[in-house]
Design an enzyme around this catalytic site. Structure first.
Site, mmCIF file in Angstrom:
data_model
loop_
_atom_site.group_PDB
_atom_site.id
_atom_site.type_symbol
_atom_site.label_atom_id
_atom_site.label_comp_id
_atom_site.label_asym_id
_atom_site.label_seq_id
_atom_site.Cartn_x
_atom_site.Cartn_y
_atom_site.Cartn_z
ATOM 1 C CD GLU A 1 -2.887 -1.077 2.406
ATOM 2 O OE1 GLU A 1 -2.918 -0.067 3.126
ATOM 3 O OE2 GLU A 1 -3.615 -2.054 2.597
ATOM 4 C CG ASN B 1 -0.489 -7.026 -1.145
ATOM 5 O OD1 ASN B 1 -1.059 -7.730 -1.980
ATOM 6 N ND2 ASN B 1 -0.975 -6.832 0.069
ATOM 7 C CG HIS C 1 -9.675 -6.003 1.819
ATOM 8 N ND1 HIS C 1 -9.802 -7.098 2.648
ATOM 9 C CD2 HIS C 1 -8.349 -5.709 1.794
ATOM 10 C CE1 HIS C 1 -8.606 -7.439 3.103
ATOM 11 N NE2 HIS C 1 -7.702 -6.625 2.590
ATOM 12 C CD GLU D 1 -4.305 -7.950 2.167
ATOM 13 O OE1 GLU D 1 -5.121 -7.239 2.772
ATOM 14 O OE2 GLU D 1 -3.076 -7.722 2.151
ATOM 15 C CG ASP E 1 -12.204 -9.295 3.281
ATOM 16 O OD1 ASP E 1 -12.299 -8.319 2.503
ATOM 17 O OD2 ASP E 1 -11.624 -9.219 4.385
HETATM 18 C C1 XIL Z 1 -5.069 -6.268 8.985
HETATM 19 C C2 XIL Z 1 -5.244 -7.469 9.903
HETATM 20 O O1 XIL Z 1 -6.239 -8.295 9.374
HETATM 21 C C3 XIL Z 1 -5.594 -7.046 11.303
HETATM 22 O O2 XIL Z 1 -5.547 -8.169 12.172
HETATM 23 C C4 XIL Z 1 -4.634 -5.952 11.793
HETATM 24 O O3 XIL Z 1 -5.088 -5.472 12.997
HETATM 25 C C5 XIL Z 1 -4.514 -4.827 10.801
HETATM 26 O O4 XIL Z 1 -4.154 -5.337 9.531
HETATM 27 N N1 XIL Z 1 -4.506 -4.668 4.160
HETATM 28 C C6 XIL Z 1 -3.426 -5.423 4.505
HETATM 29 C C7 XIL Z 1 -3.460 -6.275 5.711
HETATM 30 O O5 XIL Z 1 -2.461 -5.493 3.725
HETATM 31 O O6 XIL Z 1 -2.201 -6.413 6.321
HETATM 32 C C8 XIL Z 1 -4.451 -5.765 6.721
HETATM 33 O O7 XIL Z 1 -4.539 -6.724 7.761
HETATM 34 C C9 XIL Z 1 -5.789 -5.533 6.068
HETATM 35 C C10 XIL Z 1 -5.686 -4.499 4.986
#
Ligand code: XIL
Length: 379
Positions: free
Chosen positions: A173, A221, A257, A286, A288
């Protein structure tokens, strides 16, 4: 599937040939029924990992080290997935309790679990503007000291996991919604410097990671730039430039996400295509799909489960139609443990393929079907 795992063959006194014959008849019957219902793989009970192997991709999930001792969690994980990624265990705030210390215990637990179950491990993440411990983010370090801390961290962590972690999210990010470099501790003090100068640390991180483990695949990423638009154009341009100058970048991680139940799957597929056109692999990292919930965490609208399933299927298909898209990974697998609850102040939930008691949801079935549809690939 071994015959001994089939329920039709369990009597010890049964003669082997008869047992095999009966199993054959039953499997034939189930397959025929499957043709009728259009879902033979379901009746044969293949897992996601079996389907994914056949389809020539990895299917993975983020995992929490402290949950691996929960039997249902561990059993579901080992049965369904062939790729794991520590949700937090390899972030700075876990690995680096203090400047002089590395704490690999949680990450090592995940690696051990993966190895015991024939799974690959994706490392996440070496540099990010968030999830850093206070001692570094508020430590008042000079830019030169921060550069040295980053170099040492990447070298030590990547070397520690060399041979165990097959792919790393090297930088996470780094760009904002307009595709401009975010101001983080990794480019501190450069706020008024040129764009290129504020992005230099990204390429540098890839070079350090490559030096520490030349065999690891190195990924950039990113969030919210999975389809087409200003942000994904900027990511694409950055990676194209890295490739042109021989910087050691192997892949792009699309976080995915989804918060509003819609996705422009055609745009995601085009983006995957142009990224793989640079010779990069793409991983969905990631995925969801968060659903609106009531105060008691029940679903606002139960029909959302089917809408969610469609989003899962659309994204999986967008990946599966391009050979360079080699992994589909969700951010956790059970609604019992998902970051969506706390990150949405409990206004959303139910985001993952398994519910809170590890039952398969329509999203699981959609993912499974998308994998099963793909013609078998040569390993
Ligand atoms: C999130 C985790 O799921 C949590 O447990 C933590 O508190 C914060 O980070 N993008 C990412 C991940 O690249 O590392 C993040 O994970 C969610 C968003």
């Amino acid at each position: 599937m071994s015959f001994t795992t089939l329920p039709f063959c369990v009597e010890v006194s049964e003669r082997g040939e008869y047992c095999v014959f009966r199993t054959f008849v039953v499997v034939l019957g189930m397959t025929a029924l499957g043709w009728v219902t259009g879902s033979p793989s379901f009746l044969l009970g293949q897992t996601l990992r079996e389907e994914s192997r056949r389809a020539g991709v990895l299917v993975g999930t983020a995992v929490r080290a402290d949950r691996l001792s929960e039997p249902a969690y561990a059993a579901t994980l080992a049965r369904e997935y062939n790729l794991v990624e520590p949700e937090d265990a390899m972030k700075w705030w876990v690995l680096r309790p203090s400047r002089g210390e590395f704490d690999f215990r949680q990450g090592d637990d995940i690696v051990r679990f993966a190895q015991a179950h024939g799974m690959k491990v994706r490392g996440h993440c070496l540099l990010w503007g968030r999830s850093n411990p206070d001692w570094i983010s508020q430590g008042g370090f000079s830019p030169a000291q921060l550069t040295e801390l980053a170099r040492d961290h990447i070298a030590t962590v990547v070397r520690h996991y060399a041979g165990d972690v097959f792919a790393w999210d090297v930088v996470n990010e780094a760009l904002d919604e307009n595709g401009e470099p975010r101001d983080t501790i990794w480019n501190a003090g450069l706020h008024s410097a040129s764009r290129a100068r504020r992005m230099e640390y990204i390429e540098q991180a890839f070079r350090w990671a490559h030096a520490a483990d030349p065999r690891a695949l190195l990924f950039y990423n990113e969030a919210e730039g999975e389809g087409l638009g200003q942000k994904s154009d900027a990511v694409y341009a950055m990676l194209k430039d890295f490739r042109a100058r021989g910087a050691p970048v192997d892949g792009m991680g699309l976080q995915m996400h989804i918060t509003n139940l819609t996705v422009d799957a055609a745009a995601v597929a085009s983006n995957i295509k142009r990224l793989t056109g640079l010779g990069l692999q793409v991983h969905i990292t990631e995925l969801d799909v968060a659903l609106p919930v009531n105060a008691d965490s029940s679903l606002r609208d139960p029909a959302d489960l089917d809408r969610q399933a469609k989003v899962y299927a659309d994204i999986a298909r967008a990946c599966l139609q391009t050979p360079g898209c080699t992994a589909i990974e969700t951010w956790g697998f059970t609604d019992k443990y998902s970051w969506i609850g706390s990150s949405s102040r409990h206004t959303r939930g139910w985001a993952l393929p398994f519910d809170r008691v590890y039952q398969k949801k329509p999203a699981y079935e959609a993912l499974h079907r998308a994998l099963a549809e793909k013609p078998p690939q040569n390993p």
